[in-house]
Design an enzyme around this catalytic site. Sequence first.
Site, mmCIF file in Angstrom:
data_model
loop_
_atom_site.group_PDB
_atom_site.id
_atom_site.type_symbol
_atom_site.label_atom_id
_atom_site.label_comp_id
_atom_site.label_asym_id
_atom_site.label_seq_id
_atom_site.Cartn_x
_atom_site.Cartn_y
_atom_site.Cartn_z
ATOM 1 N N ASP A 196 0.928 -1.223 -0.167
ATOM 2 C CA ASP A 196 0.069 0.036 0.031
ATOM 3 C C ASP A 196 0.790 1.149 0.041
ATOM 4 O O ASP A 196 1.938 1.320 0.766
ATOM 5 C CB ASP A 196 -0.860 -0.145 1.194
ATOM 6 C CG ASP A 196 -1.656 1.342 1.330
ATOM 7 O OD1 ASP A 196 -2.868 1.471 0.357
ATOM 8 O OD2 ASP A 196 -1.227 2.108 2.204
ATOM 9 N N TYR B 294 2.906 9.976 0.388
ATOM 10 C CA TYR B 294 3.889 9.372 1.080
ATOM 11 C C TYR B 294 5.312 9.913 0.362
ATOM 12 O O TYR B 294 5.883 9.208 -0.501
ATOM 13 C CB TYR B 294 3.728 8.045 1.045
ATOM 14 C CG TYR B 294 2.556 7.438 1.808
ATOM 15 C CD1 TYR B 294 1.899 8.119 2.849
ATOM 16 C CD2 TYR B 294 2.006 6.291 1.600
ATOM 17 C CE1 TYR B 294 0.716 7.773 3.364
ATOM 18 C CE2 TYR B 294 1.137 5.746 2.193
ATOM 19 C CZ TYR B 294 0.210 6.459 3.110
ATOM 20 O OH TYR B 294 -0.879 6.087 3.741
ATOM 21 N N LYS C 53 -3.612 5.855 -3.822
ATOM 22 C CA LYS C 53 -4.689 6.940 -3.278
ATOM 23 C C LYS C 53 -4.763 7.848 -3.917
ATOM 24 O O LYS C 53 -3.904 8.385 -4.786
ATOM 25 C CB LYS C 53 -4.513 7.140 -1.694
ATOM 26 C CG LYS C 53 -4.107 5.854 -0.864
ATOM 27 C CD LYS C 53 -3.998 6.213 0.671
ATOM 28 C CE LYS C 53 -3.735 4.855 1.411
ATOM 29 N NZ LYS C 53 -2.373 4.328 1.406
#
Length: 332
Positions: free
Chosen positions: A39, A44, A71
């Site tokens: 993930d 990030y 995401k």
Amino acid sequence: MSLLGFGAAPIGNLYHPLTDAQANSAVQSALDSGIRYFDTAPHYGFGLSETRLGAALAKTAVTEPVIVSTKVGRLLVPSTSKASMRHGFADAPPLEPQFDYSYDGVMRSFDASLKRLQRTHVDVLLAHDLGPLTHGADHPARFREFMEGGYRAMSELKAAGQVTAIGLGTNEWQICEAALKHGDFDGFLLAGRYTLLEQGACETFLPLCARRGASVILGGPFNSGILATGVKGADIASGKIPLHYNYEAAPQAIIDRVAQIESVCEEFAVPLAAAALQFPAAHPQICSVLAGLASEAQVQQSLVWMNTPIPEELWQRLRECELLHPAAPIPA
């Protein structure tokens, strides 16, 4: 989807910098150990996590399918900041995350993620960080923006075969419940809200997911660290290891509750971190437990914890001490 998943925020330089080689080593160790779920998110490391994960996975020759989730909900825009630490990420690219849950914003974010990941398809696409915890008074407008725009974009990507499953990635189960009233979602990534420390999500949210056929990935099984470190070690008492809960300094009530849980684990000679990693996986709606991993050593330690034998009596003792919700399933 492997029961233990690889949370890729740390290879985006979460809290401290890594080299590309160190990040690649962590991913390769996970693959070699049978982990098949990874993930990540644009947030990030402002694209760094996706870039490193994509490069590492491009080198693999595993025969089993590798599942990747990323995401949408933030666009990365140029930044002039010279700060070495921004939003918790060290030495990240000169970009700034900007919330955008619109149709166009989601499409642009997804296209950029595909390039960084070196993929033409994403297995799971999640709308990132919806909810009042993140957006405060702006939450109603953001949620409306998503349901009227971003959700439509994600549904189209799924219909076109570019995404297999869609959902939300959030720290609040309440916003997931609200989303299910307005749309169809395949699942959710819930961070920190169904752990050895707190199980409120099992009252209404997880049963609702069962009725709607939605799976749940559990992130943050250590509640930002306190369930990994415990609260009793000498280094902790001296302050050398800070106690973190929910991304902040742990309040005393949380410290006291963890101390009680830790005492029960000590009674059965079971590492607190092993119990914390295994507990969420006992719920039938949870398909994977994500641990944030930054090195080969962390990968191997997490696998040891996930496979540590734990007597059923430990779980029963926690329940007797009212440290587990009565409705929470316990590992067999």
